[in-house]
Design a protein around this motif. Sequence first.
Motif, PDB file in Angstrom:
ATOM      1  N   ILE A   1       0.835  -1.194   0.000  1.00 11.47           N
ATOM      2  CA  ILE A   1       0.000   0.000   0.000  1.00 11.47           C
ATOM      3  C   ILE A   1       0.875   1.252   0.000  1.00 11.47           C
ATOM      4  CG2 ILE A   1      -0.230   0.065   2.528  1.00 11.47           C
ATOM      5  CD1 ILE A   1      -3.171   0.955   2.073  1.00 11.47           C
ATOM      6  N   PHE A   2       0.446   2.238  -0.778  1.00 12.96           N
ATOM      7  CA  PHE A   2       1.163   3.505  -0.884  1.00 12.96           C
ATOM      8  C   PHE A   2       0.185   4.643  -0.640  1.00 12.96           C
ATOM      9  CE2 PHE A   2       3.290   0.420  -3.524  1.00 12.96           C
ATOM     10  CZ  PHE A   2       4.610   0.539  -3.128  1.00 12.96           C
ATOM     11  N   LYS A   3       0.587   5.569   0.190  1.00 15.75           N
ATOM     12  CA  LYS A   3      -0.220   6.752   0.489  1.00 15.75           C
ATOM     13  C   LYS A   3       0.176   7.839  -0.509  1.00 15.75           C
ATOM     14  CE  LYS A   3      -1.471   9.235   4.652  1.00 15.75           C
ATOM     15  NZ  LYS A   3      -1.079   9.433   6.066  1.00 15.75           N
TER      16      LYS A   3
ATOM     17  N   TYR B   1      -5.136   6.055  -1.621  1.00 16.00           N
ATOM     18  CA  TYR B   1      -4.319   4.925  -1.236  1.00 16.00           C
ATOM     19  C   TYR B   1      -4.222   4.091  -2.502  1.00 16.00           C
ATOM     20  CZ  TYR B   1      -4.124   5.421   3.869  1.00 16.00           C
ATOM     21  OH  TYR B   1      -3.850   5.843   5.142  1.00 16.00           O
ATOM     22  N   GLU B   2      -3.009   3.805  -2.914  1.00 13.97           N
ATOM     23  CA  GLU B   2      -2.781   2.991  -4.107  1.00 13.97           C
ATOM     24  C   GLU B   2      -2.197   1.668  -3.639  1.00 13.97           C
ATOM     25  OE1 GLU B   2      -0.143   3.094  -8.232  1.00 13.97           O
ATOM     26  OE2 GLU B   2       0.061   4.696  -6.784  1.00 13.97           O
ATOM     27  N   ILE B   3      -2.725   0.569  -4.146  1.00  9.74           N
ATOM     28  CA  ILE B   3      -2.185  -0.729  -3.768  1.00  9.74           C
ATOM     29  C   ILE B   3      -1.727  -1.493  -4.990  1.00  9.74           C
ATOM     30  CG2 ILE B   3      -3.637  -0.886  -1.710  1.00  9.74           C
ATOM     31  CD1 ILE B   3      -4.469  -3.526  -4.002  1.00  9.74           C
ATOM     32  N   TYR B   4      -0.748  -2.335  -4.752  1.00  5.90           N
ATOM     33  CA  TYR B   4      -0.324  -3.334  -5.712  1.00  5.90           C
ATOM     34  C   TYR B   4      -0.465  -4.660  -4.987  1.00  5.90           C
ATOM     35  CZ  TYR B   4       1.644   0.475  -8.413  1.00  5.90           C
ATOM     36  OH  TYR B   4       1.789   1.623  -9.145  1.00  5.90           O
TER      37      TYR B   4
ATOM     38  N   LYS C   1      -2.794 -10.017 -11.052  1.00  5.13           N
ATOM     39  CA  LYS C   1      -2.119  -8.803 -10.572  1.00  5.13           C
ATOM     40  C   LYS C   1      -3.110  -7.653 -10.571  1.00  5.13           C
ATOM     41  CE  LYS C   1       2.704  -9.242 -11.841  1.00  5.13           C
ATOM     42  NZ  LYS C   1       3.761  -8.679 -12.691  1.00  5.13           N
ATOM     43  N   ALA C   2      -3.021  -6.824  -9.536  1.00  2.33           N
ATOM     44  CA  ALA C   2      -3.949  -5.695  -9.431  1.00  2.33           C
ATOM     45  C   ALA C   2      -3.227  -4.438  -8.980  1.00  2.33           C
ATOM     46  CB  ALA C   2      -5.063  -6.028  -8.449  1.00  2.33           C
ATOM     47  N   GLU C   3      -3.610  -3.335  -9.595  1.00  4.04           N
ATOM     48  CA  GLU C   3      -3.214  -1.994  -9.166  1.00  4.04           C
ATOM     49  C   GLU C   3      -4.540  -1.276  -8.944  1.00  4.04           C
ATOM     50  OE1 GLU C   3      -1.009   2.034 -10.829  1.00  4.04           O
ATOM     51  OE2 GLU C   3      -1.459   0.410 -12.204  1.00  4.04           O
ATOM     52  N   VAL C   4      -4.794  -0.864  -7.705  1.00  2.00           N
ATOM     53  CA  VAL C   4      -6.098  -0.299  -7.367  1.00  2.00           C
ATOM     54  C   VAL C   4      -5.910   0.989  -6.582  1.00  2.00           C
ATOM     55  CG1 VAL C   4      -8.355  -0.776  -6.329  1.00  2.00           C
ATOM     56  CG2 VAL C   4      -6.981  -2.671  -7.202  1.00  2.00           C
ATOM     57  N   TYR C   5      -6.709   1.999  -6.940  1.00  2.00           N
ATOM     58  CA  TYR C   5      -6.724   3.272  -6.233  1.00  2.00           C
ATOM     59  C   TYR C   5      -7.994   3.337  -5.389  1.00  2.00           C
ATOM     60  CZ  TYR C   5      -3.088   4.708  -9.490  1.00  2.00           C
ATOM     61  OH  TYR C   5      -1.931   4.790 -10.215  1.00  2.00           O
ATOM     62  N   PHE C   6      -7.831   3.639  -4.106  1.00  2.00           N
ATOM     63  CA  PHE C   6      -8.945   3.700  -3.173  1.00  2.00           C
ATOM     64  C   PHE C   6      -9.118   5.102  -2.613  1.00  2.00           C
ATOM     65  CE2 PHE C   6      -7.644  -0.707  -3.031  1.00  2.00           C
ATOM     66  CZ  PHE C   6      -8.833  -1.400  -2.925  1.00  2.00           C
ATOM     67  N   ASN C   7     -10.377   5.464  -2.374  1.00  2.00           N
ATOM     68  CA  ASN C   7     -10.679   6.665  -1.618  1.00  2.00           C
ATOM     69  C   ASN C   7     -10.254   6.368  -0.184  1.00  2.00           C
ATOM     70  OD1 ASN C   7     -12.258   8.295   0.286  1.00  2.00           O
ATOM     71  ND2 ASN C   7     -13.234   9.110  -1.538  1.00  2.00           N
TER      72      ASN C   7
ATOM     73  N   LYS D   1      -9.426   0.711 -10.972  1.00  2.00           N
ATOM     74  CA  LYS D   1      -8.853  -0.624 -10.806  1.00  2.00           C
ATOM     75  C   LYS D   1      -8.270  -1.084 -12.133  1.00  2.00           C
ATOM     76  CE  LYS D   1     -11.925  -3.838 -10.106  1.00  2.00           C
ATOM     77  NZ  LYS D   1     -12.861  -4.815  -9.514  1.00  2.00           N
ATOM     78  N   ASN D   2      -7.039  -1.582 -12.075  1.00  2.00           N
ATOM     79  CA  ASN D   2      -6.367  -2.161 -13.235  1.00  2.00           C
ATOM     80  C   ASN D   2      -5.950  -3.569 -12.854  1.00  2.00           C
ATOM     81  OD1 ASN D   2      -6.307   0.337 -14.809  1.00  2.00           O
ATOM     82  ND2 ASN D   2      -4.902   1.032 -13.221  1.00  2.00           N
TER      83      ASN D   2
END
Length: 92
Positions: free
Chosen positions: A54-56, A63-66, A74-80, A89-90
Amino acid sequence: MIRKSLLIAAAGLCLVSSAALASPTCTKEPESKWLSESAMKQKIADMGYKDIKIFKKTTTGCYEIYGYTADGHKAEVYFNPVTAAIVEKNVD
């Protein structure tokens, strides 16, 4: 004259494509209203994501996660960071 028009068109295309690659804006709420990283990581895990990094992202308010989906993609997701809602979501 044609060359100048082509250069202007190419520059415009570069601007449009770079905007499409930019991270989304997730919230404009102050960080004091964001979920903690540990609470956010738990919510994301509860959604089925695994091996989360997780990256802030304070510049975009995300919050961006890999990580990986429950079925191993594999997922790259941006969260509120306030609501934990998925903004973008990618998944490969």
